[in-house]
Structure formats: structure tokens, C-alpha cells
Scaffold this active site. Structure first.
Site, PDB file in Angstrom:
ATOM      1  N   LYS A  90      48.708 -28.437  -8.146  1.00  0.00           N
ATOM      2  CA  LYS A  90      47.951 -27.409  -7.922  1.00  0.00           C
ATOM      3  C   LYS A  90      46.652 -27.808  -8.732  1.00  0.00           C
ATOM      4  CE  LYS A  90      48.209 -22.763  -6.995  1.00  0.00           C
ATOM      5  NZ  LYS A  90      49.098 -21.969  -6.260  1.00  0.00           N
ATOM      6  N   VAL A 195      50.389  -9.819   3.525  1.00  0.00           N
ATOM      7  CA  VAL A 195      51.966  -9.997   3.712  1.00  0.00           C
ATOM      8  C   VAL A 195      52.576  -8.713   3.918  1.00  0.00           C
ATOM      9  CG1 VAL A 195      53.920 -10.802   2.636  1.00  0.00           C
ATOM     10  CG2 VAL A 195      51.759 -12.170   2.029  1.00  0.00           C
TER      11      VAL A 195
END
Ligand code: NAD
Length: 351
Positions: A90, A195
Site C-alpha cells: 500500500k 458499491v
């Protein structure tokens, strides 16, 4: 993995990296563009470390380091449980993303840094970065996913994420109710953004009774209009009678205040870190007979989408690969039951 925010042990980076088992932490500094980025590579056993770049106005450098270490470790687990040949990584860029108007110089410079890692780290979008930013990074390196569709990228991963959440919910229903049918079930979707709205579509198609809640009235009215679903105020979410709770907005919504009120027997949603305290609240759900579908497994569709993009993007293949979530969720429920551990702990064990 724990939900408790890790601290730099004794204020020392190497001690913390050793404890959290990180391989590499890279600091990128560029005077001209003002870029301050940190890339964390947690584990590359299964493949190159893939994870998004978060652009966030951290209070201080320690906060940024802790965040990137924690997030990259989470990606190792997520890739492993999804059966992908990827490691965990990340990155964070320190600064105010919204205030950056001319984005190309900074993201191209950042792309050069990522390229310098020789493929050990592959970046993608995250909070504060967009497919447009990935396009700039892509001018400097191949080590990027989440580019726009017209450039051969996977584009917005949310429909794939939503499909995975839907499959995870069906698996939870199979385990809890003996059938994976969601027809007639009262499902409350909290957060109908990227989403949530796609999840609503799957649920409506299957004949579930869907209720939605969102702090944005614009979002609730748009989704209610499109799918003819009932809107519930955010204040009354936990007083609503429901069979399934689907948190798709923010984390930590399962906590001391909410658990006692829940009437559902299944929790399955897209939000990250849904349990405020992983072990304590995971146990509390078991005691109440509520099946919890581990968040980082069932929201892995976005990561799977990035993986497929690296192979040459194809939406059908991304959806097909996401189907692993159903079987994996069933395996995890079985491991949790036979070892008397929480589903989240079982997911960590399987990963
Ligand atoms: P989004 O920002 O598009 O949607 C979030 C929605 O939640 C927004 O409509 C917002 O108004 C609403 N919201 C915010 N606070 C709320 C509250 N207190 N109560 C009710 N609604 C609230 O985000 P998204 O991309 O749809 O992601 C949703 C969640 O899923 C996030 O936690 C994200 O980290 C996680 N996730 C997303 C993906 C993806 O592919 N987009 C992948 C993995 C995980």
C-alpha cells in the site's frame, strides 16, 4: 489482523516493521512537486505487492507510517484469501488531495518512484486518488492498475466489489438458513454509493425486500427511484426490523451501541473494518446468533478486478474470478464453527 490501531513500537520504525513482518518501507521525496509519499511492501511471497495509493492529509508523519504499515499488511491477507498470486502493499501520499488542482506533475513523479521499485509494488486507486491519477502514473510505469477502461484498464471496480459482497451474503444465508436464496429477505443496505447501489440491484433482482439508508438524500432518492426500494433514515437503521444488515458506508458500525439492537441473523457488507473491536465484537455476534461474513473477504472483488487488469482486462473474467468468494466464505464459516473462533479469526487463519 487487528482493528486496534498499531503504534510505532517505542517510536521505532524497524522494531514496528519486525513486529508487523514488513519487508520494505520506501520514502519518496520530490522538492519540485512537493511529493511526500511512503510505499509499504508487507509480503511478496505470493507475488508482487498490490495495493492502492491513499492521498490523505495526515496530522504527522508517524500517523502516515502507521496507516501505510497497517493497510499494506491487510492487503497481504486479502490477496491470500482471494487466491490471488499477489502480495500485500500500500502507499500513502501526504497532503490535501482536493487542494491539488494540477495533478499530472505530482502523479508522474510518483509513477517514476513506483517504477524504481522494479515491479515489487503495483499501485491502484484508493481514498483521494482516481482513475485519472492512475492514468498519469501509467505514463511512467507498468506497475499500476485501476486505469480508465478506454486505456485498457478495469475502470471503476465497484460493480465487481458489489458482486462479491452479494455472493458473500448468499454464502452467509446458506450457512445461517440452510438455503442461499435471498428472496423475501429484508436487507438493509447502509450507504448507497458506488458499491451499495450495485448491491441493491443484485438484491432486487433476486426478490429481496431492500431498504436503504444514506446521509446523502441525493443518493437515497436516486437509488429509491431507480429500484423502487424503501428509504430508512440513518438515525433509525438499528431500530429497523431486518434479516440482513449490509454496511456499505463506513467502518466500526458494529460496536457496543449497535450490537444489542440488531434484529438480523446475517451481516454482510462492503465496508472495511466493520467490527469496531475484532475479537470482542466478533464474539458478541456469535452469542447473538448472528453470522458475520468477514469484510475483507467479501469486499475483495475490487482487488480481483485489479489483478485481472494486470493480465489484460476482461470484465467477465473479473466477475468469474470473484465467484471464489462464495466457496471461501463457506469454508471460513466451517473453520470458525469447528474451532469455536470468530469468522474474522477464521478468515485470518485461512489467509
Ligand atoms: P462511496 O463513497 O461511493 O459510498 C459511500 C456511501 O456511504 C456514500 O453514498 C455516502 O453518502 C454514504 N455514507 C457515508 N457516511 C454514512 C453514514 N454514516 N450513514 C449512511 N451512509 C453514509 O464508497 P464506495 O466505493 O461505495 O465504498 C463503500 C465502502 O466499501 C467503503 O467503506 C469502502 O472502503 C469499501 N470498499 C469499496 C470498494 C470499491 O470497490 N469501491 C472495495 C472494497 C471496499
Amino acid at each position: 489482523m487487528s482493528n486496534n490501531t498499531p503504534q510505532l513500537t517505542n517510536g521505532e520504525i524497524f522494531t514496528t516493521m519486525r513486529e508487523m513482518e514488513h519487508e520494505q518501507l520506501v520514502f519518496c521525496n520530490d522538492k519540485e512537486t512537493g511529493l511526500k509519499a511512503i510505499v509499504a511492501i508487507h509480503n511478496t511471497t505470493l507475488g508482487p505487492a498490490l495495493g492502492g495509493t491513499r492521498f490523505w492529509n495526515y496530522q504527522n508523519e508517524d500517523e502516515a507510517i502507521i496507516d501505510v504499515l497497517r493497510l499494506s499488511r491487510g492487503m497481504t491477507y486479502k490477496a491470500a484469501i482471494s487466491g490471488l498470486n499477489l502480495g500485500g502493499g500500500k502507499a500513502v501520499i501526504i497532503g490535501d488531495s482536493k487542494a491539488l488542482t494540477n495533478r499530472e506533475p505530482l502523479f508522474r513523479r510518483y509513477g517514476k518512484f513506483v517504477n524504481g521499485l522494479g515491479g515489487r509494488y503495483i499501485t491502484a486507486e484508493d481514498v483521494g486518488t482516481s482513475t485519472g491519477d492512475m492514468e498519469y502514473i501509467g505514463m511512467e510505469t507498468e506497475s499500476v492498475a485501476g486505469k480508465p477502461e478506454q486505456l485498457g484498464g478495469g475502470g471503476d471496480p465497484s460493480p465487481v466489489t458489489a458482486y462479491g459482497v452479494y455472493l458473500g451474503m448468499r454464502a452467509a444465508a446458506k450457512y445461517a438458513n440452510g438455503t442461499d436464496s435471498l428472496s423475501g429477505k429484508r436487507v438493509l443496505v447502509q450507504g448507497v454509493g458506488h458499491v451499495g447501489q450495485h448491491l441493491v440491484k443484485h438484491l432486487v433482482q433476486e426478490g429481496a425486500t431492500v431498504m436503504i439508508a444514506d446521509i446523502s438524500e441525493e443518493r437515497t432518492s436516486a437509488v429509491a427511484k431507480e429500484f423502487g426500494v424503501e428509504v430508512v433514515s440513518t438515525a433509525s437503521i438499528f431500530d429497523t426490523q431486518m434479516d440482513i444488515y449490509a454496511p456499505c458506508a463506513l467502518g466500526a458500525t458494529i460496536n457496543d451501541e449497535t450490537i444489542g439492537k440488531l434484529t438480523c441473523n446475517i451481516i454482510a457488507g462492503a465496508a472495511n473494518n466493520q467490527l469496531k473491536e475484532e475479537e470482542k465484537h466478533g464474539r458478541a455476534l456469535i452469542e447473538r446468533g448472528i453470522v458475520y461474513a468477514p469484510d475483507y473477504l467479501i469486499n475483495a472483488g475490487g482487488l480481483i478486478n485489479c489483478y485481472v487488469e494486470l493480465e489484460g482486462y476482461n470484465r467477465e473474467r473479473a466477475l468469474q474470478k470473484t465467484e471464489i468468494i462464495y466457496q471461501r466464505a463457506l469454508e471460513i464459516f466451517a473453520v470458525a464453527a469447528s474451532n469455536n473462533i470468530t469468522t474474522q479469526a477464521a478468515a485470518n487463519r485461512v489467509a
